[in-house]
Design an enzyme around this catalytic site. Structure first.
Site, short mmCIF file in Angstrom:
data_model
loop_
_atom_site.label_atom_id
_atom_site.label_comp_id
_atom_site.label_asym_id
_atom_site.label_seq_id
_atom_site.Cartn_x
_atom_site.Cartn_y
_atom_site.Cartn_z
N GLY A 43 0.60 -1.43 -0.48
CA GLY A 43 0.07 -0.05 -0.09
C GLY A 43 1.31 1.25 -0.17
N GLY A 46 -1.00 4.71 -1.25
CA GLY A 46 -2.19 4.75 -0.24
C GLY A 46 -1.77 6.45 0.26
N LYS A 50 1.97 7.75 2.45
CA LYS A 50 2.31 9.74 1.84
C LYS A 50 2.64 10.11 3.44
CE LYS A 50 -0.86 9.52 -0.99
NZ LYS A 50 -1.81 9.72 -2.55
N HIS A 215 -2.05 3.16 16.41
CA HIS A 215 -0.84 4.82 16.26
C HIS A 215 -0.68 5.53 17.88
CE1 HIS A 215 -4.11 6.83 15.23
NE2 HIS A 215 -3.40 8.07 15.46
N GLY A 218 1.70 4.93 19.84
CA GLY A 218 3.29 5.70 20.03
C GLY A 218 3.56 7.17 19.83
N LYS A 219 1.93 7.48 20.47
CA LYS A 219 2.08 9.00 20.83
C LYS A 219 2.79 9.04 21.88
CE LYS A 219 -1.30 10.68 18.07
NZ LYS A 219 -1.61 11.61 17.42
N GLU A 254 -12.65 15.65 17.87
CA GLU A 254 -11.58 16.68 16.69
C GLU A 254 -12.95 18.21 15.92
OE1 GLU A 254 -10.77 13.45 13.79
OE2 GLU A 254 -11.93 12.29 15.01
N HIS A 278 -8.29 3.22 20.64
CA HIS A 278 -6.90 4.13 21.08
C HIS A 278 -7.52 3.85 22.49
CE1 HIS A 278 -6.24 4.82 16.76
NE2 HIS A 278 -6.95 5.57 16.88
N LYS A 371 -16.22 14.16 16.09
CA LYS A 371 -15.91 14.85 15.12
C LYS A 371 -17.01 15.83 15.49
CE LYS A 371 -14.30 11.31 11.97
NZ LYS A 371 -12.67 12.06 12.55
#
EC number: 1.1.1.47
Length: 802
Positions: A43, A46, A50, A215, A218-219, A254, A278, A371
């Site tokens: 991927g 993707g 990127k 992830h 990893g913060k 968010e 999370h 959100k």
């Protein structure tokens, strides 16, 4: 002439041995330098690759290449070679170096990384076989020893099985080299699908070979939770428990909405997208027992699993959900849905979690995400209880000394007013110890965080900020498993969340406008293990999905009935709402007056309510509640037809109400039933007058009969409809005919009256009573009009949607 033999001295022998050892060590180190790692990014063209993954791989290269490791990077996708190479080259253009690296050195490192990176199409089994041959040829040509291979799956989960099969059959490294397979969420949609996916992957890979990425782990602030707890054991050991922690908030807000991602969001929603992974991971790091060795991945993962085993099961009332108003329109546009389509997918959720162990019993953990909110921020906030009382006024309080200031510890994950990761500790708690990779920070003047100026905290931030994916890629390279999700922990998490998700599947979320305009609309409170919005929902009818809304699509309706507030829902939802309202009324009454007087009707309709109050409202102030009867049949109290007997069976035997706070109607005196000369009605009236201030009950629960009667006040019978009597004897058209009842004047003295109407049999009378005026002699229920209190109707849809 022969040379004289060399005279070997002991000192020379020792020197030679040292030289040989150094040479041997050098050879071993040289051999170590020859170890090679191949990293295959699936991927590679993707969005995730990127935005984060190529930069993370470049950072890994910068960190490790200088330490003697050899790398090759293979970007892979289904795209044809030429187009794929162009897309990958474009993604690699944006690579950046650390700020302290000289531009010339940066250009050199980037050039070397680009030379090591190549694109290849991985579509068929033959493609994987070709990749394997190329890696082996490269190793042989350069004289390198293979250390291992990393396959990073930056692809949708539906592609996992085929890729895993091809890697397992054609692209495993040789003996002595390791394989690490990295998987991005989502890891399933619920417990069943996660189990299926885990079983499928388990047929190709060993558990130690799989690295499931969350992830958030990893913060930098999240990764600091366990080391912080470890380094500050001495200060935290006495504080990190139910005796000192008031609550824990784990938040991710968010400002962006789901536009452009509605196909994903329709399938997953905010709970699956954020809370199940999370925020749950952060919860386990905060709540887990601290291992003696926090660097032991096995111990950390074992202790995290123990947290899941102690979580109390979630109920439907454990959560509140919302949806920003433009979401359904976005879904209709992006997914070509009909104009009548309305989504039930939540874009906001708050969940109340309890951990049933000795350390955390009774401490609320609040998980919340959404959100289109007013700010972008993430944090875990541990708020400590404060029982100090300061004599001097607030202006004399010293931030480092005053125990009256809030006491809190915050792992600030990112964004918000601080704009960076941070660890904040109230100065009136303790001065924390952090590693050298964290420094004391200063924020902008006047900055306030969580109710206090920044100067009230010991505040620390990382010396060098790092992206979460680059941190996790480093952990993968070094084989650190504690920052990843094991199969066992994954299934435990889904086992915890799936029942709640199923119970919310058809619940209409509260609509909110988005951003600052949300105001207090999403504010929530918690009590007795349940969450509820602080403000009532503005009047609206929220239809569910489908081409044409049906009555069953409507979840909650708030309107007017006979000029009074109406709450209508399906029976289960209605009973839950009524129980919550009764508890809230009780709590307010006890807080203001020290006691709560509740008068309850009998019959079949309140049975479900009694059961709900008995089994789901552990915080109800029963010790300060007086229970009265609205009416009673003239039968012995032990008779199955007795209203008191129904109350006893479904409520009283399950809750702790002081026996002297229970007030059955005196229908059985002198071995007689409702004899006028025994004056039972007058006795009950005197008891009410003596104990209930102004004879005004805090809440009276009524029903409505199919003939319009309420309590035991019947049509065409004037008894109890007016006059001075508080309690009356009446005659029912059905057996048993003799009844005792509160009078209409007494009912109308109440501070609040709730009328519960349920079932199809009530449709006709509901429609009729909606049209009549004040005619209590024909329809006694029409006479229920509290003089200075509130009347609220609670009707299920079977009764209301006639």
């Amino acid at each position: 002439m022969l040379a004289e033999p060399f005279n070997w001295q002991p000192g020379l022998w020792k020197m030679l041995i040292v030289v040989m050892c150094v040479a041997l060590l050098g050879c071993l180190q040289a051999q170590e330098l020859q170890e090679h790692v191949s990293i295959i990014l699936l991927g590679a063209t993707g969005d995730l690759a990127k935005k984060y993954l190529w930069q993370g791989l470049f950072q890994l290269y910068l960190d490790e290449a200088g330490r003697g490791h050899s790398f090759s990077f293979h970007g892979a996708a289904l795209t044809a070679p030429k187009q794929g190479q162009e897309l990958m080259a474009k993604a690699l253009e944006s690579l950046s170096c650390p700020k302290d690296m000289a531009p010339s050195h940066c250009a050199e490192e980037k050039d070397q990384f680009l030379q090591l990176s190549r694109y290849r199409q991985l579509k068929t089994a033959e493609d994987y076989q070709a990749l394997n041959k190329d890696i082996e040829a490269q190793l042989q040509h350069a004289g390198l020893r293979e250390a291992g291979r990393i396959f990073y799956f930056s692809v949708p989960p539906f592609a996992y099985a085929d890729i895993a099969r091809n890697i397992n059959s054609s692209c495993r490294p040789g003996p002595g080299a390791w394989l690490r397979v990295v998987l991005e969420k989502p890891f399933g949609h619920d417990h069943f699908s996660a189990q299926q996916l885990a079983t499928e992957l388990g047929s190709f890979f060993q558990e130690e070979e799989m690295y499931r990425v969350d992830h958030y782990l990893g913060k930098q602030a999240v990764a600091q939770i366990l080391p912080f707890r470890d380094q500050n054991r001495k200060a935290l050991d006495s504080l990190w428990n139910r005796h000192h922690v008031e609550r824990v908030e784990i938040i991710m807000k968010e400002t962006v909405d789901a536009e452009g991602r509605t196909s994903f969001y329709e399938e997953y929603g905010v709970i699956r997208d954020v809370l199940q992974n999370h925020l749950t991971e952060v919860l386990t790091l905060v709540a887990m027992e601290l291992p003696l060795n926090v660097s032991s991945a096995e111990a950390v993962l074992r202790h995290k699993l123990q947290v899941f085993q102690a979580l109390r099961g979630l109920q439907r009332g454990s959560a509140v959900v919302g949806q920003y108003q433009s979401y359904s329109e976005q879904v209709r546009r992006e997914l070509q849905k009909p104009d009548s389509f309305h989504s039930l997918t939540p874009t906001f959720a708050a969940v109340l979690v309890h951990i049933d162990n000795l350390r955390w019993e009774g401490v609320p953990f609040i998980l919340m995400s959404g959100k289109a909110l007013d700010e972008r921020v993430g944090y875990a906030r541990i708020l400590f209880k404060n029982q100090a009382c300061c004599v001097q006024s607030e202006k004399h309080w010293a931030a480092a000394q005053s125990q009256c200031l809030p006491r809190q510890l915050i792992f600030h994950i990112g964004h918000g007013d601080l704009g960076s990761p941070a660890v904040l500790v109230s100065r009136n708690l303790f001065r924390p110890s952090l590693p050298s990779s964290w420094k004391e920070m200063e924020g902008p003047p006047g900055l306030r965080l969580f109710g206090s100026p920044l100067s009230d905290y010991y505040a620390y931030s990382p010396v060098q900020e790092r992206d979460a994916h680059s941190v996790l890629l480093s952990h993968i390279f070094h084989g650190r498993k504690d920052s990843f999700i094991t199969t066992e922990n994954l299934l435990a998490s889904w086992g915890f969340w799936t029942p709640l998700l199923e119970s919310l599947a058809h619940k209409a979320p509260r609509l909110y406008p988005g951003g600052a305009e949300n105001g207090r609309l999403l504010d929530f409170e918690f009590s007795s293990g349940r969450l509820f919005f602080s403000q009532q929902q503005p009047e609206q009818l929220v239809p569910g999905p489908g081409p044409a809304p049906m009555p069953s699509d409507f979840q909650v309706l708030r309107a007017k009935y006979r000029e009074s507030p109406l709450v209508s829902a399906w029976s289960e939802e209605l009973i839950s709402k009524l129980a919550n309202d009764i508890e809230a009324t009780a709590v307010r009454a006890v807080r203001r007056f020290g006691q709560f007087h509740l008068a309850l009707s009998g019959g079949s309709s309140p049975v479900a309510l009694f059961q709900q109050l008995a089994t789901a409202h552990y915080g109800f102030p029963w010790a300060h509640t007086h229970l009265w009867l609205v009416d009673e049949r003239c039968v012995p109290l032990s008779d199955p037809e007795s209203n008191f007997q129904g109350l006893q069976a479904h409520l009283l035997q399950h809750v702790r109400v002081p026996y002297y706070n229970i007030h059955p109607m005196p229908v059985h005196l002198q071995q007689r039933l409702c004899a006028e000369e025994d004056q039972g009605a007058q006795i009950y009236a005197r008891e009410i007058s003596a104990l209930v201030a102004n004879s005004s009950f805090d809440l009276v629960l009524l029903g409505m009969g199919a003939d319009g009667h309420t309590a035991s006040l019947f049509p065409q019978s004037p008894t109890g409809l007016d006059g001075e009597q508080l309690v009356v004897l009446t005659t029912s058209p059905s057996q048993p005919h003799r009844r005792m009842s509160l009078s209409l004047p007494l009912i109308n003295r109440a501070k609040k009256v709730a009328v519960l109407v349920m079932g199809r049999m009530k449709r006709e009378i509901t429609a009729l009573v909606s049209r009549v005026g004040y005619e209590p002699k024909k329809w006694p229920i029409s006479g229920v009009l509290p003089h200075s209190g509130q009347l609220v109707w609670y009707m299920d849809y079977d009764a209301f949607l006639a």
